[in-house]
Design a protein around this motif. Sequence first.
Motif, mmCIF file in Angstrom:
data_model
loop_
_atom_site.group_PDB
_atom_site.id
_atom_site.type_symbol
_atom_site.label_atom_id
_atom_site.label_comp_id
_atom_site.label_asym_id
_atom_site.label_seq_id
_atom_site.Cartn_x
_atom_site.Cartn_y
_atom_site.Cartn_z
ATOM 1 N N THR A 169 0.847 -1.189 0.000
ATOM 2 C CA THR A 169 0.000 0.000 0.000
ATOM 3 C C THR A 169 0.882 1.238 0.000
ATOM 4 N N GLN A 170 0.544 2.223 -0.826
ATOM 5 C CA GLN A 170 1.297 3.467 -0.835
ATOM 6 C C GLN A 170 0.880 4.298 0.374
ATOM 7 N N LEU A 171 1.815 4.486 1.302
ATOM 8 C CA LEU A 171 1.499 5.144 2.565
ATOM 9 C C LEU A 171 1.538 6.661 2.477
ATOM 10 N N ILE A 172 2.374 7.187 1.619
ATOM 11 C CA ILE A 172 2.536 8.643 1.477
ATOM 12 C C ILE A 172 2.723 8.976 0.009
ATOM 13 N N PRO A 173 2.436 10.195 -0.391
ATOM 14 C CA PRO A 173 2.674 10.595 -1.786
ATOM 15 C C PRO A 173 4.166 10.530 -2.127
ATOM 16 N N ASP A 174 4.469 10.453 -3.395
ATOM 17 C CA ASP A 174 5.858 10.330 -3.844
ATOM 18 C C ASP A 174 6.718 11.500 -3.379
ATOM 19 N N HIS A 175 6.167 12.722 -3.458
ATOM 20 C CA HIS A 175 6.994 13.877 -3.108
ATOM 21 C C HIS A 175 7.335 13.877 -1.617
ATOM 22 N N VAL A 176 6.462 13.315 -0.779
ATOM 23 C CA VAL A 176 6.758 13.213 0.653
ATOM 24 C C VAL A 176 7.856 12.185 0.893
ATOM 25 N N ALA A 177 7.791 11.059 0.181
ATOM 26 C CA ALA A 177 8.824 10.030 0.320
ATOM 27 C C ALA A 177 10.187 10.569 -0.105
ATOM 28 N N ARG A 178 10.204 11.364 -1.190
ATOM 29 C CA ARG A 178 11.484 11.931 -1.643
ATOM 30 C C ARG A 178 11.984 12.990 -0.669
ATOM 31 N N GLY A 179 11.065 13.756 -0.132
ATOM 32 C CA GLY A 179 11.464 14.793 0.810
ATOM 33 C C GLY A 179 12.060 14.212 2.087
ATOM 34 N N ILE A 180 11.440 13.178 2.648
ATOM 35 C CA ILE A 180 11.969 12.594 3.875
ATOM 36 C C ILE A 180 13.284 11.860 3.609
ATOM 37 N N THR A 181 13.437 11.278 2.430
ATOM 38 C CA THR A 181 14.709 10.641 2.077
ATOM 39 C C THR A 181 15.818 11.685 2.000
ATOM 40 N N ASP A 182 15.484 12.842 1.467
ATOM 41 C CA ASP A 182 16.434 13.965 1.437
ATOM 42 C C ASP A 182 16.895 14.303 2.851
ATOM 43 N N LEU A 183 15.961 14.408 3.759
ATOM 44 C CA LEU A 183 16.295 14.751 5.144
ATOM 45 C C LEU A 183 17.134 13.648 5.797
ATOM 46 N N LEU A 184 16.742 12.402 5.589
ATOM 47 C CA LEU A 184 17.472 11.279 6.199
ATOM 48 C C LEU A 184 18.895 11.180 5.649
ATOM 49 N N GLN A 185 19.061 11.461 4.374
ATOM 50 C CA GLN A 185 20.406 11.423 3.794
ATOM 51 C C GLN A 185 21.268 12.539 4.356
ATOM 52 N N ALA A 186 20.676 13.719 4.573
ATOM 53 C CA ALA A 186 21.429 14.834 5.142
ATOM 54 C C ALA A 186 21.885 14.525 6.564
ATOM 55 N N ALA A 187 21.055 13.787 7.312
ATOM 56 C CA ALA A 187 21.419 13.450 8.689
ATOM 57 C C ALA A 187 22.680 12.601 8.747
ATOM 58 N N VAL A 188 22.908 11.764 7.715
ATOM 59 C CA VAL A 188 24.104 10.922 7.678
ATOM 60 C C VAL A 188 25.272 11.664 7.038
ATOM 61 N N GLN A 189 24.982 12.481 6.033
ATOM 62 C CA GLN A 189 26.055 13.196 5.338
ATOM 63 C C GLN A 189 26.694 14.272 6.209
ATOM 64 N N THR A 190 25.875 15.064 6.872
ATOM 65 C CA THR A 190 26.416 16.222 7.594
ATOM 66 C C THR A 190 25.936 16.336 9.021
ATOM 67 N N GLY A 191 24.968 15.503 9.434
ATOM 68 C CA GLY A 191 24.351 15.669 10.738
ATOM 69 C C GLY A 191 24.828 14.692 11.796
ATOM 70 N N THR A 192 23.896 14.280 12.650
ATOM 71 C CA THR A 192 24.245 13.467 13.819
ATOM 72 C C THR A 192 24.605 12.028 13.467
ATOM 73 N N GLY A 193 24.302 11.590 12.246
ATOM 74 C CA GLY A 193 24.551 10.200 11.867
ATOM 75 C C GLY A 193 25.786 9.984 11.022
ATOM 76 N N ARG A 194 26.756 10.876 11.121
ATOM 77 C CA ARG A 194 27.946 10.751 10.258
ATOM 78 C C ARG A 194 28.706 9.445 10.481
ATOM 79 N N ALA A 195 28.634 8.878 11.675
ATOM 80 C CA ALA A 195 29.357 7.626 11.950
ATOM 81 C C ALA A 195 28.777 6.450 11.183
ATOM 82 N N ALA A 196 27.616 6.635 10.558
ATOM 83 C CA ALA A 196 26.979 5.554 9.807
ATOM 84 C C ALA A 196 27.386 5.535 8.342
#
Length: 730
Positions: free
Chosen positions: A516-543
């Motif tokens: 089942t599609q839980l969220i619209p495509d643009h929301v999925a892309r937006g949250i992926t953007d945020l999650l990637q930033a958390a690892v690239q430059t934020g608190t999750g850099r050790a991952a």
Amino acid sequence: MTKRGSRRKSSKRAERAARAEAEGKRDFSALKLWSKRIALWGGALVLLGALFLAIAVGFAARSLPSFYQLKATQNAQTIVVRARDGTEIVELGPSYGKWLSSEEIPQVMKDAMISVEDRRFYSHPGVDIVRLTGAVIEGVTGERSRVGGTSTISQQLARNVFLNSNRTLDRKAREAVLAMALEWKFSKEQILELYLNKVYFGGGAYGIDSASRKFFSHPATELSTAEAAIIAGLVKAPSRYSPTADVDAAVGRASVVLQLMKEQGRIPQNATVDVSAVKLKEEAGQNSVRYFTDWALPQLDLLLPETFEPIEVWTTLDPGMQAAATAAVKANAPDGAQGALVSLDRDGAILALVGGTDYVETNYNRATNAMRQPGSSWKLFVYLAALEAGYTPEDRVVDTPVSIGGWSPRNSNGRNIGETNLRTAFAYSINTVAAQLGNEVGFSQVASMARRFGVTTPINTYPAMVLGANEVRLLDMTRAFAAVSAEGASVEPYGIVKVTTAEGELLYQHEKARSTQLIPDHVARGITDLLQAAVQTGTGRAAQIGRPVAGKTGTTSSNKDGYFVGFSSGITTGVWMGRDDNRRVGGLQGGRAPAQAFAAYMRYAVKDRPVEEFDTELQLPEWQLDEEDDYFFGDPDDYYYIDEQGNLIEPGRSDRPGGAIPFPEEGGSFGSEDGMRPRVPAPPPVERVPGPRPTGVGEDGAPQAIGDDFLDGAIGRDRPPPRPERPPRN
């Protein structure tokens, strides 16, 4: 003394002698009489005892199950669990193997067992009188401390099938009666067939076929002389002589069996058998695997009809990934702390599952059963709700002190940075921004989003919930992030691929769950953007692992829990660390040990997979691009609705049966007049930092009569430079 006196004395002596002789004759007659009586009564008693024994044996024989019923008797089910590549990872329950008929059992196996357990098997009636008499004499003379070692194969079969192992005279008597009843009812070959298919050989193996497969990795029909000697030697003490426990003890006992076979002429005297050359099956480590089997196997009660036959369960578990996950958790868990890890493939298949640092020490499954606070990793649902309500990663927000109903959250560093954008606020896990967003979109909406993504634990909607105050299971959180990895499509974790009988008959086959599609495509892309930033430059850099990773850290108050959940190349992995007693762990933060364990595991997990870039290109819907009211609310078919039972209905399919998704009970009523309410209502007025206004639109949102270029030139206003395009994120 006179002659008369002398004659008188002689006469008395003669009389006494005569009386003594007469008494002796009477005593002899009496002894003879009593001897006859004793012999007569003894014989009668023996005959009565024999008659009683015959009657008892006859009645026992009549009450015994048939040969075919005894063959079908099985006390419990054997389950062989296999990994995704087909290798055996664990065998659970008593194993009975395949039933072998007397003709299928190798003669060398019969000879070995008879030689060591019952050399007069073919000549006694169920009880070996010669062996029993010798044992009794040894016990009476003190040459042996107790009467033992007298049970025949028939007696052992009677004990294994019908009795217990108590060493009492009553049990021994019943054992003897049943053994003779077995001999009365069945042939020697049938008794030997039953015995060799039912006797216990240790390690859960019942019967020679199970023992052969367990110790030598092949069926009993292929047993060699040396292997048969090893198996026959196990009956006396399965745990002591088990080749998997003590190879030297097993070889020594097998040598005794071979010597007995030579003495009894069952193998040639000059036969050379090298028991030490036998190749034993290697036992795979079963420590952390048991966390997975403890979670997966109870599901068989729902997947299969009731059955007691041996089965093989083919699972999704990857042995290499499981080993890597176990090592990653052990290597990074702080001293005194426990750790757990769950790893899902893109379709929900569980690739690895670790419920603790040591299953032997504690079998409590922290990956599937423990309910702990996820900390800031819960902000996934806060930002999902905000993105669905109209925010974008570039939108400007303000990190400033905030108070909501008397609750005043603070950032972990105690500072506020002021104006920033949504991406930065998420990457650095700014608490005050998350609190403002949760308050704006509604705490019940955040709870709804968590439910939508698979959180099954109770959710409270008080303000602190936006910072991860609700307790969740690691499996549920990993499932939620896996749905983001699947571009917003639902993911159902599973661990069993198929179930077959020992002969290969298919009993169950996993079918792909409906997505089942839980969220619209643009929301999925937006949250992926945020999650990637958390690892690239934020608190999750050790991952970071040298390829695109998206994820989120989480740390609870006083460092009681550390969380990291993320995904890369189609694999989603969640890691939790903390103490079982919920005490603080010095230095524990989601961005340290959990993120490091994630990286250590994921480097191995994705090594054979292609690098996958994340799709973060936003294509906003018209209602976010056009500020007219009609477009602000958008097309009704694009919304999620709540029915009267509080269930979420998919976009455009509100009339589809079974299309509802459970909605949380917490958060109060919806106040809808018609029983249906858009899941994304018109957002309340929000005070945001002013940004560039779209060209051609006035302050009130109405079209301008004069173009911006003309106005700029007329009043000398410097227009803000156009927003640069974001470069592709690696």
